[in-house]
Design a protein around this motif. Structure first.
Motif, short mmCIF file in Angstrom:
data_model
loop_
_atom_site.label_atom_id
_atom_site.label_comp_id
_atom_site.label_asym_id
_atom_site.label_seq_id
_atom_site.Cartn_x
_atom_site.Cartn_y
_atom_site.Cartn_z
N SER A 172 40.23 -31.94 19.27
CA SER A 172 39.31 -33.20 18.46
C SER A 172 38.41 -32.74 17.45
N LEU A 173 37.85 -31.57 17.71
CA LEU A 173 36.96 -31.21 16.56
C LEU A 173 37.73 -30.70 15.35
N ALA A 174 38.92 -30.10 15.55
CA ALA A 174 39.72 -29.42 14.44
C ALA A 174 40.10 -30.99 13.53
N GLU A 175 40.32 -32.16 14.30
CA GLU A 175 40.40 -33.11 13.35
C GLU A 175 39.51 -33.69 12.51
N ILE A 176 38.09 -33.43 12.84
CA ILE A 176 36.85 -34.05 12.20
C ILE A 176 36.47 -32.88 11.50
N HIS A 177 36.31 -31.67 11.90
CA HIS A 177 35.69 -30.64 11.09
C HIS A 177 36.60 -29.15 11.49
N PRO A 178 37.57 -28.75 10.77
CA PRO A 178 38.25 -27.67 11.18
C PRO A 178 37.50 -26.22 11.40
N SER A 179 36.66 -26.46 10.32
CA SER A 179 35.78 -24.94 10.28
C SER A 179 34.79 -24.94 11.49
N ALA A 180 34.40 -26.13 12.06
CA ALA A 180 33.52 -25.95 13.38
C ALA A 180 34.44 -25.55 14.37
N ALA A 181 35.76 -26.13 14.55
CA ALA A 181 36.59 -25.73 15.56
C ALA A 181 36.92 -24.14 15.64
N ILE A 182 37.00 -23.39 14.44
CA ILE A 182 37.11 -22.14 14.31
C ILE A 182 36.01 -21.45 15.03
N SER A 183 34.74 -22.05 14.69
CA SER A 183 33.60 -21.27 15.58
C SER A 183 33.60 -21.54 17.13
N VAL A 184 33.98 -22.64 17.58
CA VAL A 184 34.35 -22.87 18.82
C VAL A 184 35.11 -21.82 19.55
N VAL A 185 36.33 -21.70 18.68
CA VAL A 185 37.48 -20.97 19.18
C VAL A 185 37.21 -19.61 19.37
N TRP A 186 36.22 -19.09 18.16
CA TRP A 186 35.86 -17.63 18.26
C TRP A 186 34.65 -17.49 19.50
N THR A 187 34.11 -18.47 19.78
CA THR A 187 33.09 -18.28 20.90
C THR A 187 34.10 -18.29 22.27
N MET A 188 35.14 -18.89 22.55
CA MET A 188 35.90 -18.57 23.57
C MET A 188 36.28 -17.19 23.52
N ILE A 189 36.81 -16.37 22.32
CA ILE A 189 37.40 -15.14 22.40
C ILE A 189 36.27 -14.21 22.72
#
Length: 193
Positions: A88-105
């Motif tokens: 959902s975040l990737a649809e709105i703000h792809p760059s922010a989704a990258i940060s969330v995914v990196w937090t998962m890693i």
């Protein structure tokens, strides 16, 4: 100069800026969509092609013989709520989704360090780079995985810190970063003592 001449000079001076503002306001949505679709950016000596770098990571993962499955199969070990949040975040703000995914890693790296008990310090207090180095130094990950983790970190840093230069990635690139990260997270979860 009387009031009429003064008013006339102000109107002449402000006419073009007002016209430009009206055009930008009317074309706001198409301009925004255009900017969000940019996946390659060049400014002075800085050049970034996020999609190209993701393809390089994907090739490396394939060469490593990681099981190639669909997103639905690999996601089984990831919380569905987190998956929905990222997509959902990737649809709105792809760059922010990258940060969330990196937090998962980052979280999975710290969990791996805790599970293996190889850090004298509490892993979440270490930097992610230190935790990655601990995994490599203790031979729990090979050089390729080490480089992949650092490449994911590097891409996240580029996206996070490139906002001032106007760097934008696409929804598809954010989803691809997510899918590849799931494979990497699963690889970290498979590390045994």
């Amino acid at each position: 100069m009387d009031a009429l001449e003064f008013t006339s000079s102000i109107v002449k001076t402000l006419a073009w800026p007002i016209i430009v503002l009206v055009i930008v306001f009317l074309l706001k949505k198409p301009i925004t969509q255009l900017l969000l679709s940019i996946s390659k950016f060049k400014y002075n000596n800085l050049e970034m092609d996020f999609g190209k770098e993701l393809n390089k990571i994907e090739e490396t993962l394939e060469k490593q013989s990681i099981e190639q499955t669909t997103l639905n199969n690999t996601i089984s070990t990831i919380n569905k709520e987190k998956e929905n949040e990222v997509l959902s975040l990737a649809e709105i703000h792809p760059s922010a989704a990258i940060s969330v995914v990196w937090t998962m890693i980052e979280k999975e790296i710290a969990n791996t360090i805790k599970r293996l008990a190889i850090s004298p310090d509490y892993p979440p207090y270490n930097s992610t780079l230190k935790n990655i180095n601990l995994l490599k130094d203790n031979k729990y990950i090979d050089t390729i995985t080490y480089e992949l983790l650092n490449e994911f970190r590097h891409l996240r840093n580029k996206v996070t810190h490139a906002h001032s230069e106007g760097e934008q990635i696409t929804y598809k690139e954010a989803v691809k970063y997510y899918e590849l990260s799931i494979k990497l997270i699963n690889q970290l979860r498979d590390i045994k003592r």
